[in-house]
Motif scaffolding. Structure first.
Motif, PDB file in Angstrom:
ATOM      1  N   ILE A  42       0.841  -1.202   0.000  1.00 33.02           N
ATOM      2  CA  ILE A  42       0.000   0.000   0.000  1.00 33.02           C
ATOM      3  C   ILE A  42       0.873   1.249   0.000  1.00 33.02           C
ATOM      4  O   ILE A  42       0.610   2.214  -0.732  1.00 33.02           O
ATOM      5  N   LYS A  43       1.930   1.237   0.814  1.00 29.93           N
ATOM      6  CA  LYS A  43       2.839   2.383   0.865  1.00 29.93           C
ATOM      7  C   LYS A  43       3.476   2.635  -0.498  1.00 29.93           C
ATOM      8  O   LYS A  43       3.591   3.780  -0.946  1.00 29.93           O
ATOM      9  N   THR A  44       3.882   1.557  -1.158  1.00 28.85           N
ATOM     10  CA  THR A  44       4.502   1.684  -2.482  1.00 28.85           C
ATOM     11  C   THR A  44       3.506   2.269  -3.482  1.00 28.85           C
ATOM     12  O   THR A  44       3.832   3.176  -4.260  1.00 28.85           O
ATOM     13  N   ASN A  45       2.280   1.753  -3.458  1.00 31.79           N
ATOM     14  CA  ASN A  45       1.250   2.242  -4.376  1.00 31.79           C
ATOM     15  C   ASN A  45       0.869   3.687  -4.076  1.00 31.79           C
ATOM     16  O   ASN A  45       0.639   4.476  -5.000  1.00 31.79           O
ATOM     17  N   LEU A  46       0.786   4.029  -2.804  1.00 29.58           N
ATOM     18  CA  LEU A  46       0.462   5.410  -2.435  1.00 29.58           C
ATOM     19  C   LEU A  46       1.574   6.359  -2.837  1.00 29.58           C
ATOM     20  O   LEU A  46       1.319   7.509  -3.237  1.00 29.58           O
ATOM     21  N   LYS A 145      -8.611  -2.119   0.848  1.00 29.15           N
ATOM     22  CA  LYS A 145      -8.009  -2.339   2.157  1.00 29.15           C
ATOM     23  C   LYS A 145      -7.614  -1.045   2.854  1.00 29.15           C
ATOM     24  O   LYS A 145      -7.136  -1.070   3.988  1.00 29.15           O
ATOM     25  N   LEU A 146      -7.815   0.073   2.166  1.00 34.42           N
ATOM     26  CA  LEU A 146      -7.540   1.366   2.788  1.00 34.42           C
ATOM     27  C   LEU A 146      -8.654   1.702   3.779  1.00 34.42           C
ATOM     28  O   LEU A 146      -9.833   1.701   3.419  1.00 34.42           O
ATOM     29  N   LYS A 150     -11.516   9.354   4.509  1.00 32.43           N
ATOM     30  CA  LYS A 150     -11.311  10.735   4.066  1.00 32.43           C
ATOM     31  C   LYS A 150     -10.461  10.761   2.802  1.00 32.43           C
ATOM     32  O   LYS A 150     -10.753  11.499   1.856  1.00 32.43           O
ATOM     33  N   LEU A 151      -9.414   9.937   2.785  1.00 32.29           N
ATOM     34  CA  LEU A 151      -8.544   9.858   1.609  1.00 32.29           C
ATOM     35  C   LEU A 151      -9.330   9.352   0.404  1.00 32.29           C
ATOM     36  O   LEU A 151      -9.193   9.879  -0.710  1.00 32.29           O
ATOM     37  N   ASN A 245       0.246  11.713   4.896  1.00 32.59           N
ATOM     38  CA  ASN A 245      -0.165  11.349   6.263  1.00 32.59           C
ATOM     39  C   ASN A 245      -0.440   9.853   6.376  1.00 32.59           C
ATOM     40  O   ASN A 245      -0.088   9.214   7.366  1.00 32.59           O
ATOM     41  N   GLU A 246      -1.105   9.305   5.360  1.00 26.09           N
ATOM     42  CA  GLU A 246      -1.423   7.871   5.362  1.00 26.09           C
ATOM     43  C   GLU A 246      -0.145   7.036   5.273  1.00 26.09           C
ATOM     44  O   GLU A 246      -0.011   6.028   5.967  1.00 26.09           O
ATOM     45  N   ILE A 247       0.794   7.469   4.445  1.00 20.46           N
ATOM     46  CA  ILE A 247       2.062   6.759   4.320  1.00 20.46           C
ATOM     47  C   ILE A 247       2.816   6.750   5.656  1.00 20.46           C
ATOM     48  O   ILE A 247       3.374   5.735   6.072  1.00 20.46           O
TER      49      ILE A 247
END
Length: 250
Positions: A42-46, A145-146, A150-151, A245-247
């Motif tokens: 998820i971090k990579t995709n974000l 899965k997020l 808000k995002l 922020n999500e990362i």
């Protein structure tokens, strides 16, 4: 025999308990590893999504600047031609930057400014949205899965707005520019590049109501593109911050 049997059952039960505990621990470790891997993906995709939106932002900035010139320069040409329109008499004409024209907009007729104005009429700068990262996020199943609602909401608004403002750019055409070009071709047997060299250009514009209408249409479309670029830029800023922020929390 009874003592041996009792010990045997106790031993067997203990072994079963140890096996169960081992399985539970293994499952927990496996779940932890899967969760860690999912978060990494998820971090990579974000991160890729952030880069894509930054590319959008840079292009939106360029679109805003180019259409600012298109909007204001056409206004100034119509003002020079003494077209009696309230919209061009009341709006202050000031460029947001000097990337296309250095210095203030000339108040009196300027041949070079006039040429550049007509040159940029046919250059609205098309918006090419970088959707690859968003598509990858959804196609991989990671979007679902997020947990950051808000995002997700901001992403939906962002891409919906881009579709609303610049959806027609996907065909690489601008109907107002096409209409203007066709009018010049059919009525004057000229290409759009010939227009700046017409003798007495301001008088020609003033007496041609059809050309005035088409110039106004191009101008109004430029204003719409400015608004769209500015709105989408603001959404992109919010998104980039929310993505970071999500990362940081993953």
């Amino acid at each position: 025999m009874e003592n041996k049997t009792s010990k045997y059952f106790k031993y067997a039960i203990g072994e079963i308990i140890l096996v169960v505990i081992g399985i539970l621990i293994a499952l927990q470790i496996n779940n932890w590893n899967e969760d860690r891997l999912t978060k990494l993906q998820i971090k990579t995709n974000l991160s890729n999504l952030s880069k894509a939106i930054q590319q959008d932002y840079d292009l939106l900035k360029e679109i805003e600047e180019i259409n600012d010139f298109r909007y204001n320069s056409i206004n100034q040409v119509l003002r020079w031609a003494e077209i009696p329109l309230q919209e061009i008499d009341t709006i202050p004409i000031k460029l947001m930057n000097t990337s296309i024209w250095e210095g203030p907009v000339p108040k009196t007729f300027d041949a070079e400014f006039y040429k550049r104005s007509f040159l940029y009429i046919q250059k609205p700068r098309m918006m090419i949205v970088q959707t690859y990262a968003m598509e990858e996020l959804k196609n991989s199943g990671l979007y679902s899965k997020l947990d950051n609602q808000k995002l997700k909401n901001e992403l939906n608004k962002y891409y919906s707005d881009l579709k609303w403002f610049f959806g027609r750019d996907e065909s690489y055409k601008n109907e107002f520019v096409d209409d203007y070009e066709n009018y010049i071709n059919n009525k004057y047997n000229l290409t759009v590049l010939d227009v700046p060299f017409i003798t007495n250009p301001l008088a020609s514009i003033k007496k041609d109501a059809g050309l005035v209408v088409r110039l106004r249409n191009v101008k109004d479309n430029a204003g719409w593109r400015i608004y769209g670029a500015k709105t989408s830029k603001n959404r992109a800023k919010v998104l980039l911050k929310e993505i970071q922020n999500e990362i940081d929390q993953l």
